[in-house]
Design an enzyme around this catalytic site. Structure first.
Site, PDB file in Angstrom:
ATOM      1  N   GLY A 172       0.807  -1.225   0.000  1.00  0.00           N
ATOM      2  CA  GLY A 172       0.000   0.000   0.000  1.00  0.00           C
ATOM      3  C   GLY A 172       0.835   1.268   0.000  1.00  0.00           C
ATOM      4  CG  HIS A 231       2.987   0.497  -5.450  1.00  0.00           C
ATOM      5  ND1 HIS A 231       3.197   1.599  -4.662  1.00  0.00           N
ATOM      6  CD2 HIS A 231       3.520  -0.545  -4.773  1.00  0.00           C
ATOM      7  CE1 HIS A 231       3.816   1.248  -3.542  1.00  0.00           C
ATOM      8  NE2 HIS A 231       4.034  -0.052  -3.587  1.00  0.00           N
TER       9      HIS A 231
HETATM   10  P1  AMP Z   1       5.930  -2.483  -1.664  1.00  0.00           P
HETATM   11  O1  AMP Z   1       4.559  -1.910  -1.504  1.00  0.00           O
HETATM   12  O2  AMP Z   1       7.024  -1.513  -1.357  1.00  0.00           O
HETATM   13  O3  AMP Z   1       6.087  -3.815  -0.985  1.00  0.00           O
HETATM   14  O4  AMP Z   1       6.086  -2.768  -3.212  1.00  0.00           O
HETATM   15  C1  AMP Z   1       5.150  -3.564  -3.904  1.00  0.00           C
HETATM   16  C2  AMP Z   1       5.717  -3.905  -5.244  1.00  0.00           C
HETATM   17  O5  AMP Z   1       5.961  -2.704  -5.970  1.00  0.00           O
HETATM   18  C3  AMP Z   1       7.050  -4.648  -5.153  1.00  0.00           C
HETATM   19  O6  AMP Z   1       7.095  -5.649  -6.155  1.00  0.00           O
HETATM   20  C4  AMP Z   1       8.044  -3.563  -5.414  1.00  0.00           C
HETATM   21  O7  AMP Z   1       9.255  -4.027  -5.976  1.00  0.00           O
HETATM   22  C5  AMP Z   1       7.292  -2.711  -6.430  1.00  0.00           C
HETATM   23  N1  AMP Z   1       7.849  -1.360  -6.444  1.00  0.00           N
HETATM   24  C6  AMP Z   1       8.067  -0.549  -5.380  1.00  0.00           C
HETATM   25  N2  AMP Z   1       8.655   0.605  -5.780  1.00  0.00           N
HETATM   26  C7  AMP Z   1       8.820   0.516  -7.124  1.00  0.00           C
HETATM   27  C8  AMP Z   1       9.382   1.371  -8.122  1.00  0.00           C
HETATM   28  N3  AMP Z   1       9.900   2.563  -7.820  1.00  0.00           N
HETATM   29  N4  AMP Z   1       9.385   0.936  -9.399  1.00  0.00           N
HETATM   30  C9  AMP Z   1       8.880  -0.282  -9.727  1.00  0.00           C
HETATM   31  N5  AMP Z   1       8.339  -1.123  -8.830  1.00  0.00           N
HETATM   32  C10 AMP Z   1       8.311  -0.750  -7.546  1.00  0.00           C
END
Ligand code: AMP
Length: 283
Positions: free
Chosen positions: A33, A39
């Protein structure tokens, strides 16, 4: 599907029931989230490639260490839902902690050597928590494909290995890192940075670019790349290096000589905020 059609499910049973009624392919985007454009890149990719997209929002306690930021991790479910509605997401799975970890929960996935280095060494138990929750989400949602960001490259490697070793029978699709216009990789944790820390945090991207530039000019000694990154990071007073790595992308073993599919990565504290970033050295 129009905006009003996004359905929010908060139990595994409800999610399973909805999933059972879906024909065609299903893409899953697991998140914690506090959504940003990183995301959304995953969501868009899933929407392009699948008949249905399910986004999960769950701040997973088991992947945080006891001294880490689980309690203060940023949360804004209402804003997240409105972003996902605008994006045309069909279903959002938003379970509570006891829904995923009921009293007596006692089974965990133990990822192997790929999870021991870098983030795994710096955050003991982190990937055990990640692999466990991701497998549970996969079991509930039964996706055809699941989408993960390259921003967390070691996470992608751990999940791919789990999917292969445990014959999960789904596709793991990595999506390139989305950056702010100034180069800072988007992250929910960027909200912790005050303006001067945000400026200081640009040293991560600067050091990755410096390593990539050296490599592009023909430098193949991995230690020279690591050293050039350290020099840049050390010149930033607000930065404290946790690790700097130049490794083989698939195993994350440190390299002496840069080979194809090498990955440079780093974890750096900016004040009280821990940031990670990486870049692939692709021919
Ligand atoms: P998180 O909510 O931080 O657990 O991220 C959820 C998903 O979004 C994970 O697969 C992350 O690697 C991806 N994600 C987070 N930040 C980025 C970004 N800047 N670029 C691409 N994917 C991202």
């Amino acid at each position: 599907m129009d905006q009003s059609d996004t359905l929010v499910l908060d139990t595994g049973a409800a999610m399973r029931a909805v999933r059972a009624g879906l024909a065609g392919t299903v893409g899953l985007v697991p998140t914690m989230g506090y959504l940003h454009q990183g995301h959304m890149a995953l969501v868009r990719r899933s929407r392009e490639e699948n008949d249905h997209t399910i986004v999960s929002i769950f701040v997973n306690p088991t992947q945080f260490g006891p001294q880490e930021d689980f309690q203060r991790y940023p949360r804004d479910p209402e804003r997240d839902l409105s972003l996902l509605k605008k994006e045309g997401v069909d279903f959002v799975f938003m379970p509570s902690v006891p829904e995923i970890y009921p009293a007596g929960f006692d089974t965990y996935v133990a990822p192997g050597s790929i999870a021991e280095r870098l983030e795994g060494a710096a955050r003991p138990g982190h990937f055990r928590g990640v692999a466990t929750v991701v497998l549970k989400l996969f079991n509930i949602v039964q996706p055809t494909r699941a989408y993960f960001g390259q921003k967390d490259a070691q996470q992608v490697a751990v999940i791919k290995k789990m999917a292969l070793d445990l014959a999960l029978g789904l596709e793991i699709t990595p999506v390139p890192t989305v950056r702010e216009p100034d180069g800072l990789a988007m992250s929910s944790r960027n909200v912790y940075l005050n303006p001067s820390e945000h400026q200081a945090a640009l040293c991560l991207w600067r050091s990755l670019r410096a390593a990539r530039d050296l490599w592009a000019k023909g430098e193949r000694r991995a230690e020279t790349l690591r050293q050039s990154m350290r020099t840049i990071l050390e010149s930033e007073p607000l930065a404290r290096i946790e690790y700097v790595s130049a490794a083989y992308g698939e195993t994350l073993q440190e390299l002496e000589e840069i080979q194809p599919a090498a990955q440079v990565s780093l974890a750096v504290w900016i004040g009280k905020t821990r940031l990670i970033d990486n870049i692939e050295l692709r021919v």
